[in-house]
Design a protein around this motif. Structure first.
Motif, PDB file in Angstrom:
ATOM      1  N   GLU A  83      -6.811  -6.438  11.635  1.00 15.30           N
ATOM      2  CA  GLU A  83      -6.591  -5.026  11.921  1.00 15.30           C
ATOM      3  C   GLU A  83      -7.527  -4.143  11.091  1.00 15.30           C
ATOM      4  N   VAL A  84      -8.390  -3.361  11.780  1.00 15.25           N
ATOM      5  CA  VAL A  84      -9.258  -2.392  11.119  1.00 15.25           C
ATOM      6  C   VAL A  84      -8.587  -1.031  11.217  1.00 15.25           C
ATOM      7  N   LEU A  85      -8.244  -0.478  10.077  1.00 15.53           N
ATOM      8  CA  LEU A  85      -7.513   0.784  10.072  1.00 15.53           C
ATOM      9  C   LEU A  85      -8.447   1.986  10.190  1.00 15.53           C
ATOM     10  N   GLU A  86      -9.580   1.929   9.498  1.00 21.01           N
ATOM     11  CA  GLU A  86     -10.528   3.043   9.526  1.00 21.01           C
ATOM     12  C   GLU A  86     -11.946   2.511   9.343  1.00 21.01           C
ATOM     13  N   TYR A  87     -12.899   3.227   9.934  1.00 20.34           N
ATOM     14  CA  TYR A  87     -14.301   2.903   9.697  1.00 20.34           C
ATOM     15  C   TYR A  87     -15.116   4.191   9.749  1.00 20.34           C
ATOM     16  N   ASP A  88     -15.934   4.435   8.716  1.00 16.72           N
ATOM     17  CA  ASP A  88     -16.856   5.572   8.677  1.00 16.72           C
ATOM     18  C   ASP A  88     -18.265   5.023   8.591  1.00 16.72           C
ATOM     19  N   GLU A  89     -19.127   5.520   9.438  1.00 16.97           N
ATOM     20  CA  GLU A  89     -20.491   5.001   9.548  1.00 16.97           C
ATOM     21  C   GLU A  89     -21.291   5.307   8.282  1.00 16.97           C
ATOM     22  N   PRO A  90     -22.488   4.697   8.144  1.00 15.12           N
ATOM     23  CA  PRO A  90     -23.314   4.910   6.949  1.00 15.12           C
ATOM     24  C   PRO A  90     -23.524   6.384   6.645  1.00 15.12           C
ATOM     25  N   ASN A  91     -23.513   6.660   5.309  1.00 12.38           N
ATOM     26  CA  ASN A  91     -23.640   8.051   4.873  1.00 12.38           C
ATOM     27  C   ASN A  91     -24.246   8.051   3.469  1.00 12.38           C
ATOM     28  N   GLU A  92     -25.400   8.715   3.312  1.00 13.02           N
ATOM     29  CA  GLU A  92     -26.097   8.740   2.030  1.00 13.02           C
ATOM     30  C   GLU A  92     -25.223   9.359   0.943  1.00 13.02           C
ATOM     31  N   GLY A  93     -24.534  10.438   1.262  1.00 10.52           N
ATOM     32  CA  GLY A  93     -23.728  11.129   0.267  1.00 10.52           C
ATOM     33  C   GLY A  93     -22.542  10.323  -0.219  1.00 10.52           C
ATOM     34  N   ARG A  94     -22.093   9.377   0.601  1.00 12.01           N
ATOM     35  CA  ARG A  94     -20.920   8.585   0.240  1.00 12.01           C
ATOM     36  C   ARG A  94     -21.280   7.391  -0.650  1.00 12.01           C
ATOM     37  N   LYS A  95     -22.552   7.091  -0.794  1.00 12.39           N
ATOM     38  CA  LYS A  95     -22.963   5.929  -1.583  1.00 12.39           C
ATOM     39  C   LYS A  95     -22.444   5.996  -3.018  1.00 12.39           C
ATOM     40  N   GLU A  96     -22.375   7.208  -3.564  1.00 15.25           N
ATOM     41  CA  GLU A  96     -21.930   7.357  -4.950  1.00 15.25           C
ATOM     42  C   GLU A  96     -20.459   6.995  -5.128  1.00 15.25           C
ATOM     43  N   GLN A  97     -19.711   6.918  -4.025  1.00 21.62           N
ATOM     44  CA  GLN A  97     -18.285   6.576  -4.092  1.00 21.62           C
ATOM     45  C   GLN A  97     -18.060   5.066  -3.950  1.00 21.62           C
ATOM     46  N   HIS A  98     -19.151   4.306  -4.106  1.00 19.01           N
ATOM     47  CA  HIS A  98     -19.080   2.861  -3.848  1.00 19.01           C
ATOM     48  C   HIS A  98     -17.993   2.177  -4.692  1.00 19.01           C
ATOM     49  N   GLY A  99     -17.453   1.127  -4.133  1.00 15.48           N
ATOM     50  CA  GLY A  99     -16.412   0.364  -4.811  1.00 15.48           C
ATOM     51  C   GLY A  99     -15.402  -0.174  -3.818  1.00 15.48           C
ATOM     52  N   THR A 100     -14.415  -0.874  -4.325  1.00 15.57           N
ATOM     53  CA  THR A 100     -13.399  -1.498  -3.467  1.00 15.57           C
ATOM     54  C   THR A 100     -12.017  -1.269  -4.057  1.00 15.57           C
ATOM     55  N   ILE A 101     -11.084  -0.939  -3.196  1.00 18.18           N
ATOM     56  CA  ILE A 101      -9.682  -0.789  -3.595  1.00 18.18           C
ATOM     57  C   ILE A 101      -8.859  -1.806  -2.810  1.00 18.18           C
ATOM     58  N   ILE A 102      -8.141  -2.641  -3.518  1.00 18.13           N
ATOM     59  CA  ILE A 102      -7.269  -3.641  -2.882  1.00 18.13           C
ATOM     60  C   ILE A 102      -5.825  -3.274  -3.196  1.00 18.13           C
ATOM     61  N   THR A 103      -5.037  -3.127  -2.150  1.00 15.47           N
ATOM     62  CA  THR A 103      -3.627  -2.767  -2.307  1.00 15.47           C
ATOM     63  C   THR A 103      -2.753  -3.921  -1.840  1.00 15.47           C
ATOM     64  N   LEU A 104      -1.915  -4.403  -2.731  1.00 17.53           N
ATOM     65  CA  LEU A 104      -0.973  -5.474  -2.407  1.00 17.53           C
ATOM     66  C   LEU A 104       0.385  -4.844  -2.160  1.00 17.53           C
ATOM     67  N   SER A 105       0.968  -5.092  -1.002  1.00 17.45           N
ATOM     68  CA  SER A 105       2.256  -4.491  -0.668  1.00 17.45           C
ATOM     69  C   SER A 105       3.190  -5.524  -0.054  1.00 17.45           C
ATOM     70  N   ASP A 106       4.454  -5.122   0.116  1.00 17.86           N
ATOM     71  CA  ASP A 106       5.523  -6.048   0.493  1.00 17.86           C
ATOM     72  C   ASP A 106       5.510  -7.222  -0.492  1.00 17.86           C
ATOM     73  N   LEU A 107       5.681  -6.872  -1.761  1.00 13.88           N
ATOM     74  CA  LEU A 107       5.554  -7.844  -2.841  1.00 13.88           C
ATOM     75  C   LEU A 107       6.692  -8.858  -2.826  1.00 13.88           C
ATOM     76  N   SER A 108       6.376 -10.076  -3.220  1.00 18.06           N
ATOM     77  CA  SER A 108       7.393 -11.133  -3.308  1.00 18.06           C
ATOM     78  C   SER A 108       7.973 -11.245  -4.711  1.00 18.06           C
ATOM     79  N   LEU A 109       7.520 -10.391  -5.628  1.00 22.47           N
ATOM     80  CA  LEU A 109       8.006 -10.442  -7.004  1.00 22.47           C
ATOM     81  C   LEU A 109       9.458  -9.988  -7.080  1.00 22.47           C
ATOM     82  N   LYS A 110      10.215 -10.646  -7.932  1.00 20.62           N
ATOM     83  CA  LYS A 110      11.614 -10.267  -8.146  1.00 20.62           C
ATOM     84  C   LYS A 110      11.797  -9.511  -9.451  1.00 20.62           C
ATOM     85  N   VAL A 111      10.806  -9.615 -10.343  1.00 24.69           N
ATOM     86  CA  VAL A 111      10.894  -8.981 -11.650  1.00 24.69           C
ATOM     87  C   VAL A 111       9.719  -8.029 -11.812  1.00 24.69           C
TER      88      VAL A 111
END
Length: 654
Positions: free
Chosen positions: A157-185
């Motif tokens: 599932e692709v939620l969003e996609y924004d095409e190449p953009n010179e101004g956005r290069k400075e925002q480079h990086g990756t965010i990983i979100t883990l949800s529906d956690l199986s942790l009990k503590v």
């Protein structure tokens, strides 16, 4: 502006995701450490890990970095390519900015599935400024690919996609979100920072790679004020091994195969008591490759008592640079059977043995110095002894001072008892032996002296023989299939029967409610069939589970047991601050001899989960007690009473 994009897809065989993520990375620290490693390989300068304040339906764990990010094509060809070999693709083991790569197998990106159902990736490419957001669902990946034979692509599932953009290069990086956690503590942020620091060697590179947990940087886990000796810094000139270069408190030297290692070992003032810290950790490319261990040493070397005080780190980058991968998938252990790793194993064994001998000497010297000060109150009494007698007593006290496990108070009491005994004309033979005990094994002396000050080898041997007789009696009960409450209670009252190292353990009732709660959750319908014995000693908790008579331990039993102990470890550490170590032992009538079952047991042991049958359990206990008896017998082999004790063991466990 968001635009429609072609779908992404992931292709793999069967339920491989389940094994690469869920089965391998069930610890939040282990799972997130893999994702932090990917940030390092992406040339990130900073990684922020955000833990939830409370575990609940909407709880999330977020890992964000400022690395090079990915284009849409790279999301497809790299991230969603199971087993993608970045090193092979680049033609070397360095990142774009020259860092040594931590990743190798191309599967650490799936570690999040060990603790969460959903993994959402938002990434901005430093190269093009593209922004891509997609989500992976563990349930879909596993259920839609339930066969081990099929290799069909699955739509991602692709939620969003924004095409190449010179101004956005400075925002480079990756965010990983883990949800529906199986942790009990809910993870404890402070403990999490410490555990993360112990998985990486990054302190000296904090200016170029900083890892924060809930806004605070992970920190070096060493408590400097608790360290007594640090090597190689504390070597004297005549002790420094040939070829060792000392730099900023670390030793640098070459192994027999020419590979370089960088190392630092420390001895704490008191026994460490933390599994993550006790022993030597091996790192490769700044990341943990071997959890703390003693280079597979099994005993029989000087200063062995010092192993509980010893902690250390070794940097061995060459391990991660071999053609054949020497490091386990979850980076917990090195394959020490391989030829390429043998030089490091041999070096480590020699270095540990050497430093334990030095530690023993240093501790003995400190004890002797303290003894000299404490001798002042006895000076008048010693002065009344004839010179030869005074020399014998002083030498005997020096021998006791070498016993590193005795604290100052215990030493003072023994010194008083020995001098009083000598003055009264008692135990002169034993004290004379102690005065000549320069090479006597310290552990043997502790066993003789610690329980009742000065104790003869014969009395100790009688004690050991009685233990062996009781074990024989327990074996008889097992043969008669008395495997219900009576045997459990019998072991509860005498835990040393199963292992001499359990002599200090006692029944622990304060955690019964928690044990029952976790067991009911982990075992479900099988809960009523369980029988547990919970023991404790200091900050250690030991849970012994007895399987019903007649049942054979198989793969399913092991899986349920592993889940139960793992959950109990997490829950206990979260709720009971007095317990820092939780171990499990599963005892069955018989064990299925299938290769996978035996391999599973071997894999569980380093994580404080053991499983055995009655024959194996009692056999090990008997061997330990017999070895101790042999040591005692060797001290008085001509004594008729000792020879009588050496006769057959009788089974009396009534």
């Amino acid at each position: 502006m968001s635009i429609a994009v072609p779908h992404l897809e992931i292709r793999f065989r069967g339920r491989v995701i389940e094994h690469l993520g869920i089965d391998m990375y069930q610890s939040p620290v282990a799972a997130i450490a893999e994702l932090v490693s990917n940030s390092w390989d992406a040339d990130s300068r900073k990684v922020d890990v955000t833990l939830p304040g409370k575990i609940g339906t909407n709880a999330q764990i977020v890992i964000s970095d400022d690395g090079e990010g990915m284009t849409l094509a790279q999301c497809q060809n790299r991230y969603l390519n199971v087993g993608y070999d970045r090193r092979k693709d680049r033609g070397n083991d360095r990142t774009s900015e020259g860092r040594p790569m931590m990743g190798r197998k191309g599967i650490g990106k799936f570690a999040g599935f060990g603790i969460a159902r959903f993994v959402t990736i938002e990434t901005v490419s430093k190269e093009t400024g593209e922004r891509t957001v997609f989500r992976l669902d563990a349930t879909q990946l596993i259920e839609d690919a339930d066969s081990y034979a099929e290799s069909q692509p699955l739509t991602v599932e692709v939620l969003e996609y924004d095409e190449p953009n010179e101004g956005r290069k400075e925002q480079h990086g990756t965010i990983i979100t883990l949800s529906d956690l199986s942790l009990k503590v809910t993870p404890n942020a402070a403990q999490f920072r410490t555990s993360m620091a112990r998985r990486f060697l990054l302190m000296e590179r904090a200016d170029e790679f900083q890892v924060n947990v809930n806004g605070e940087p992970i920190s070096d886990s060493e408590d400097v004020e608790k360290i007594e000796f640090s090597f190689p810094a504390d070597y004297t000139d005549d002790q420094l091994p040939e070829g060792v270069i000392v730099e900023d408190g670390w030793g640098i030297e070459s192994l027999s195969n020419g590979s370089k290692v960088r190392w630092r070992f420390v001895f704490y003032k008191e026994p460490i008591g933390e599994e993550e810290l006790t022993g030597i950790s091996v790192f490769s490319h700044h990341k943990l490759a071997q959890r703390p261990f003693l280079f597979n040493l099994s005993g029989g070397f000087g200063g062995q008592q010092g192993t509980s005080y010893l902690s250390g780190r070794v940097e061995a980058d060459f391990l991660d640079e071999q053609k054949r991968d020497l490091i386990s998938t979850e980076r917990q252990r090195v394959n020490w059977e391989m030829e390429a790793s043998q030089p490091l194993l041999e070096w480590g064994q020699a270095r540990v043995k050497s430093l334990l001998r030095i530690w023993q000497s240093l501790r003995s010297k400190a004890k002797v110095d303290a003894m000299r000060k404490r001798m002042t109150p006895f000076s008048v009494r010693l002065g009344k002894l004839e010179k030869p007698e005074r020399k014998v007593v002083e030498k005997a006290l020096t021998s006791i001072a070498r016993i590193t496990s005795l604290n100052d108070d215990q030493f003072g009491e023994l010194a008083e008892a020995m001098l009083t005994a000598w003055e009264g004309g008692r135990l002169r033979g034993l004290i004379d032996d102690l005065s000549e005990a320069d090479t006597m094994d310290a552990d043997a002396l502790v066993k003789i002296l610690a329980e009742s000050r000065v104790m003869s080898a014969l009395h100790a041997a009688e004690h050991v023989k009685s233990q062996l007789n009781l074990i024989a009696g327990l074996e008889e009960r097992i043969k008669r299939r008395e495997l219900e409450n009576e045997v459990r209670d019998y072991i509860a009252e005498n835990p040393w029967l199963v292992s001499p190292r359990w002599e200090t353990f006692r029944v622990e009732r304060s955690v019964k409610a928690l044990v029952d709660e976790v067991a009911k959750e982990a075992y479900g319908e099988y809960w009523d069939a369980r029988m547990d014995l919970v023991l404790s000693s200091g900050n250690q908790l030991l849970v012994v589970e007895f399987m019903r008579p007649g049942l054979k331990l198989d793969w399913d039993h092991l899986n349920r047991y592993e889940r139960y102990v793992y959950k109990l470890q997490l829950a206990t550490l979260a709720r009971y601050s007095e317990f820092r170590s939780v171990s499990g032992l599963l005892v069955a009538d018989k064990i299925e001899k299938a290769t996978d079952v035996l391999a599973k047991i071997d894999d569980m042991r380093p994580r404080d989960m053991d499983a055995t049958d009655w024959a194996g359990l009692l056999g090990r206990a008997k061997k330990q007690w017999e070895d101790y008896f042999d040591i005692l017998f060797a001290r008085a082999p001509e004594d008729a009473r000792m020879q009588s004790l050496a006769g057959p063991t009788s089974g009396d466990a009534s």
